[in-house]
Design an enzyme around this catalytic site. Sequence first.
Site, PDB file in Angstrom:
ATOM      1  N   GLU A 291       0.826  -1.211   0.000  1.00 42.78           N
ATOM      2  CA  GLU A 291       0.000   0.000   0.000  1.00 42.78           C
ATOM      3  C   GLU A 291       0.856   1.255   0.000  1.00 42.78           C
ATOM      4  O   GLU A 291       0.427   2.307  -0.444  1.00 42.78           O
ATOM      5  CB  GLU A 291      -0.866   0.031   1.257  1.00 42.78           C
ATOM      6  CG  GLU A 291      -1.950  -0.995   1.250  1.00 42.78           C
ATOM      7  CD  GLU A 291      -2.689  -0.927   2.559  1.00 42.78           C
ATOM      8  OE1 GLU A 291      -3.901  -0.735   2.523  1.00 42.78           O
ATOM      9  OE2 GLU A 291      -2.054  -1.051   3.618  1.00 42.78           O
TER      10      GLU A 291
ATOM     11  N   ASP B 164     -11.418 -10.074   3.760  1.00 41.62           N
ATOM     12  CA  ASP B 164     -11.955 -11.398   4.091  1.00 41.62           C
ATOM     13  C   ASP B 164     -13.105 -11.235   5.069  1.00 41.62           C
ATOM     14  O   ASP B 164     -13.354 -10.131   5.562  1.00 41.62           O
ATOM     15  CB  ASP B 164     -10.844 -12.275   4.707  1.00 41.62           C
ATOM     16  CG  ASP B 164     -10.278 -11.654   5.981  1.00 41.62           C
ATOM     17  OD1 ASP B 164     -10.824 -11.915   7.050  1.00 41.62           O
ATOM     18  OD2 ASP B 164      -9.299 -10.870   5.908  1.00 41.62           O
TER      19      ASP B 164
HETATM   20  N1  ADE Z   1      -6.724  -8.223   8.748  1.00 37.58           N
HETATM   21  C1  ADE Z   1      -7.313  -8.664   7.623  1.00 37.58           C
HETATM   22  N2  ADE Z   1      -8.114  -9.722   7.870  1.00 37.58           N
HETATM   23  C2  ADE Z   1      -8.032  -9.939   9.205  1.00 37.58           C
HETATM   24  C3  ADE Z   1      -8.604 -10.881  10.068  1.00 37.58           C
HETATM   25  N3  ADE Z   1      -9.429 -11.828   9.609  1.00 37.58           N
HETATM   26  N4  ADE Z   1      -8.278 -10.828  11.385  1.00 37.58           N
HETATM   27  C4  ADE Z   1      -7.434  -9.882  11.846  1.00 37.58           C
HETATM   28  N5  ADE Z   1      -6.849  -8.971  11.074  1.00 37.58           N
HETATM   29  C5  ADE Z   1      -7.143  -8.977   9.760  1.00 37.58           C
END
Ligand code: ADE
Length: 252
Positions: free
Chosen positions: A12, A211
């Site tokens: 990034e 996610d």
């Molecule tokens: N950053 C991106 N996805 C995450 C997740 N599932 N848990 C903690 N930090 C994150």
Amino acid sequence: MTLAILSALAEEQHGLVDAMQGMQCLRHAGRDFWLGRLHGHEVVCALSGIGKVAAATTTAALIERFGVRGILFTGVAGGIGAGVNVGDVVIARTFLQHDMDASPIFPRWQLPGYGCSTMACDAAATDRLVQAADSAVRSGIVASYASARVHQGLIASGDQFVSSRQASAQLRADLEAAGHAVLAVEMEGAAVAQTCLDYGTPFAAMRTISDRADDSAHVDFSDFVRTVASRYAQRVVLDFLRQTPAKKQAVC
Ligand code: ADE
């Protein structure tokens, strides 16, 4: 006075550092700090490191060593709120540490010595960040997420990559039962917020949802950061800087 752009991930940061004028790199506290000018602002770009302690150290260094007047954070997060989907952008209004638990001495999630569980981001900077994120999402720069949305509200941070449907459902249910409507989880934001609160430094943060904090949370992570999150981060940061008065004191 200098504005800090703190990124969770190197991908990034690359585009922003490349776009800087008069760029120089200083090494301090085992970290690289990239100084230069972007859109008429003096800026310093740095990586937060992963986890709360690393992020707090970087934040303290930015404030103590570089005297920054405000901090803007970009990164990715797991969506755990209803309707917070992969490709969406979450702008933090407040942060909480989901792994803070000094009960029964203090209520769960309360920060001992602070008398609160949630920490607020700078309202004016956050408003500008929402505008910049809305414009980036509407521009369709990431064609594969054409129906992406921008959310604003609570992000929860902890030293844990949340990667099971059961763990994220439990966390969400526990927080909601205490009146905390959580949108996303990550591993640094609340530490940056707490350090900024200590120093009185304005802070704003955006996270692109990589996610759903479930059993497939780790899949295609780096690909997502490269092709989606870094594009949003660069566009939103540049737009944010364009909207921010260069000489204004105190508000980032
Ligand atoms: N950053 C991106 N996805 C995450 C997740 N599932 N848990 C903690 N930090 C994150």
